[in-house]
Design an enzyme around this catalytic site. Structure first.
Site, mmCIF file in Angstrom:
data_model
loop_
_atom_site.group_PDB
_atom_site.id
_atom_site.type_symbol
_atom_site.label_atom_id
_atom_site.label_comp_id
_atom_site.label_asym_id
_atom_site.label_seq_id
_atom_site.Cartn_x
_atom_site.Cartn_y
_atom_site.Cartn_z
ATOM 1 N N THR A 380 0.909 -1.139 0.000
ATOM 2 C CA THR A 380 0.000 0.000 0.000
ATOM 3 C C THR A 380 0.937 1.173 0.000
ATOM 4 O OG1 THR A 380 -1.782 -1.139 1.129
ATOM 5 C CG2 THR A 380 -1.695 1.222 1.514
ATOM 6 N N SER A 452 -8.226 0.340 7.047
ATOM 7 C CA SER A 452 -7.493 1.040 8.107
ATOM 8 C C SER A 452 -6.749 2.253 7.560
ATOM 9 C CB SER A 452 -6.470 0.097 8.754
ATOM 10 O OG SER A 452 -7.104 -1.027 9.288
HETATM 11 O O1 DON Z 1 -7.377 -0.902 3.534
HETATM 12 C C1 DON Z 1 -6.676 -1.482 4.340
HETATM 13 O O2 DON Z 1 -6.751 -1.324 5.537
HETATM 14 C C2 DON Z 1 -5.616 -2.429 3.821
HETATM 15 N N1 DON Z 1 -6.032 -2.988 2.575
HETATM 16 C C3 DON Z 1 -4.319 -1.711 3.687
HETATM 17 C C4 DON Z 1 -3.202 -2.630 3.303
HETATM 18 C C5 DON Z 1 -1.864 -2.168 3.662
HETATM 19 O O3 DON Z 1 -1.671 -1.101 4.189
HETATM 20 C C6 DON Z 1 -0.750 -3.076 3.376
HETATM 21 N N2 DON Z 1 0.484 -2.442 3.747
HETATM 22 N N3 DON Z 1 1.427 -2.666 4.247
#
Ligand code: DON
Length: 570
Positions: A380, A452
């Site tokens: 992300t 999150s």
């Molecule tokens: O929306 C969310 O909370 C997750 N899909 C975010 C994923 C994420 O931050 C992965 N990173 N390290």
């Protein structure tokens, strides 16, 4: 949203500001400062090529919103494991001309074929492979719609210009980093499982060497279609047809209507005032803003800054535990479930939780007042942008796990997300981040999975901070820890580098980076009843900007854990 009234303690403790005023429910800043006070523009992003793409757009007459599109599009190419056209995200924007905060929800939506038992086996267990890998794990992407929406409503430049760098990087290629190799290693078997993915992201079915020039011609064509036709270039026509055909051929179940009907939703951001300070952050379907505010409200009951590290860590852990309890219990897509946002962010809720905190002992998560059985990583990316007119963007974008679902949709070159795993597939059954949830976050057609991601702006008449990070369930606690550094007057480089710890209610573990605590602190925390878990590696990739209104000075920093770059340009 009801604005929190009782906040004086927070600020007397912080000795930053005094007094607490209630404020009406809207998203005007009310602490407007003269844009002329800014001396520089700034961009902090997770990759130097993306920061550069944004800086070029600013230099060519674009505003912060144009630059943010350029940065995000470029990240989708050069950081393919993090975010991209196949994913979605949240964009918190500050429009200086209108003195208003706007929040774009470009979160992915569940396809119509996905009901609440979509990932359940016949025996009721969750099919984790289906939830995480391949097209069944992919929700309908929101990123292309976000680009078109921002260009139409906020930008000065056309997408043909703002997507140009990304198109070039996809067509001509970029040299892959050690970080790419690490992410690819994490998902290697899945990258090998899907031939269109292996063809693009591997070299002869293996992880490419550092410096290997990775080209993505299919993705370049898809970006060009979006540049020419806006959202229709993705959600209709040839690209849409190829998305549907490839998803269906590999066992997914998207329909043409799922794509046509995708829309960015504008939502009212979480916007809370504590005296002169404002915290503006992500509303549901993100849990970030509400959890952040809940934690700050609880914290305002304590003289936390005067506590030693052990007791401060204990207190913050107890606060995190309780906010994540509420996350699991109450939060979901507000278009589908009633989210009691104002109750959760109320002083009464803070008092309820604070009264259960024992400053000498960890509270076992399952003893918290609530359902005993909830009935019913990486990657992300985050980008922060400030332009010389005072426009701001704080955006966190994702395809969920590294390389998302690992499924590339045929000749489109689009790597699809696996955000379907952010739903609660079954009550009490943990997702990839160990998060559990209630019916509020159950799968329903068209629904957006609880997130999150916490793109945030913290503003007072003296300073404005733009910050956010990836990190799955740990995002919210990272943003809080970063924000607390800021509120203690520390430099932006300290916010992004601060050693981190995290508690998320369940599993009942105090997670920490390898270097967060001394041995002595670990022993003391364990004696208080905390179960410590070393994450084994550092986590997060915060990108932050600080604008000091008093001097006009702008500083920015990229998390030293990543390869990102923050640039301030006069
Ligand atoms: O929306 C969310 O909370 C997750 N899909 C975010 C994923 C994420 O931050 C992965 N990173 N390290």
């Amino acid at each position: 949203m009801r604005v929190i009234q009782s906040c004086a303690l927070f600020f007397t403790v912080l000795t930053l500001l005094s007094g607490c005023s209630s404020a009406p429910d809207h998203s005007r800043s009310q602490s407007r400062v003269t844009p002329a006070a800014i001396t520089s523009a700034a961009i902090a992003s997770a990759h130097p090529l993306a920061t550069q793409a944004g800086m070029d757009v600013l230099a060519n007459g674009g505003n912060a919103f144009d630059a943010a599109v350029a940065v995000a599009a470029s990240l989708g190419v050069v950081e393919p494991y993090s975010a991209g056209l196949g994913g979605g995200g949240f964009w918190l924007l500050y429009n200086a001309a209108g003195d208003e905060y706007r929040f774009l929800d470009a979160r992915e939506t569940a396809p119509a074929a996905a009901g609440h038992d979509y990932f359940l086996n016949a025996d009721g267990s969750v099919n984790r492979d289906k939830a995480v890998n391949g097209p069944t794990a992919a929700a309908i992407p929101g990123q292309p719609a976000a680009f078109a929406y921002i260009a139409e409503h906020f930008g000065r430049l056309p997408l043909t210009q703002t997507l140009q760098a990304a198109i070039r990087q996809a067509r001509d290629g970029f040299a892959i980093s050690d970080e790419y190799r690490e992410m690819a290693n994490y998902r290697l078997h899945m990258l090998q499982r899907y031939p269109d993915t292996a063809a693009v992201f591997l070299d002869d079915n293996q992880i490419p060497d550092t410096g290997f020039v990775l080209t993505q011609p299919g993705l370049a064509d898809t970006l060009e279609a979006i540049a020419r036709q806006g959202a229709d270039g993705f959600y209709r026509g040839a690209v849409a047809e190829e998305l549907l055909a490839s998803v269906r051929a590999a066992g997914g179940d998207w329909s043409a209507a799922d794509l046509h009907d995708y829309r960015v939703r504008e939502r009212r951001p979480v916007h809370v005032r504590y005296g002169d300070l404002q915290v503006i952050s992500a509303p549901p379907p993100s849990s970030g803003g509400i959890a952040l505010v809940e934690m700050l409200n609880m914290l305002s009951h304590f003289q936390w800054q005067s506590l030693d590290t052990i007791r401060q860590t204990h207190l913050l852990t107890e606060i995190m535990r309780r906010a994540y309890y509420d996350r699991a219990e109450f939060l979901g897509d507000p278009d589908f479930v009633e989210v009691p946002a104002s109750d959760l962010m109320s002083e009464a809720r803070a008092q309820h939780w604070v009264s259960s905190i024992d400053m000498t002992r960890a509270t076992p998560s399952l003893s918290l007042n609530g359902p005993k059985n909830i009935d019913e990583g990486f990657h992300t990316t985050h980008l922060s942008v400030l332009d010389q007119d005072g426009n701001m963007v704080s955006a966190t974008l994702s395809i969920n796990l590294p390389f998302g679902s690992a499924f590339t949709a045929g000749s489109t070159g689009v790597l699809l997300n696996n955000e379907m795993d952010d739903f609660s597939a079954s009550p009490g059954s943990p997702n990839a981040y160990g998060l559990t949830g209630s019916h509020a976050n159950a799968i329903q057609p068209g629904k957006r999975p609880l997130s999150s991601m916490t793109p945030t702006i913290v503003s007072s008449s003296e300073q404005t901070a733009i910050l956010g990070t990836p990190g799955g369930s740990r995002i919210i606690t990272m943003v809080m820890l970063g924000m607390l550094e800021h509120l203690q007057g520390k430099a932006v480089s300290d916010w992004v580098s601060r050693p981190r710890f995290h508690h998320q209610y369940l599993p009942d573990l105090l997670q920490h980076e390898p270097d967060t605590f001394t041995d002595q602190e670990k022993i003391a925390l364990t004696r208080m009843g905390h179960r410590l878990k070393n994450t084994g590696r550092r986590y997060g990739n915060m990108q932050a900007i600080l604008w000091d209104h008093r001097t006009g000075q702008v500083t920015a920093a990229a998390d030293p854990r990543g390869i990102g770059q923050a640039e301030v340009r006069p």
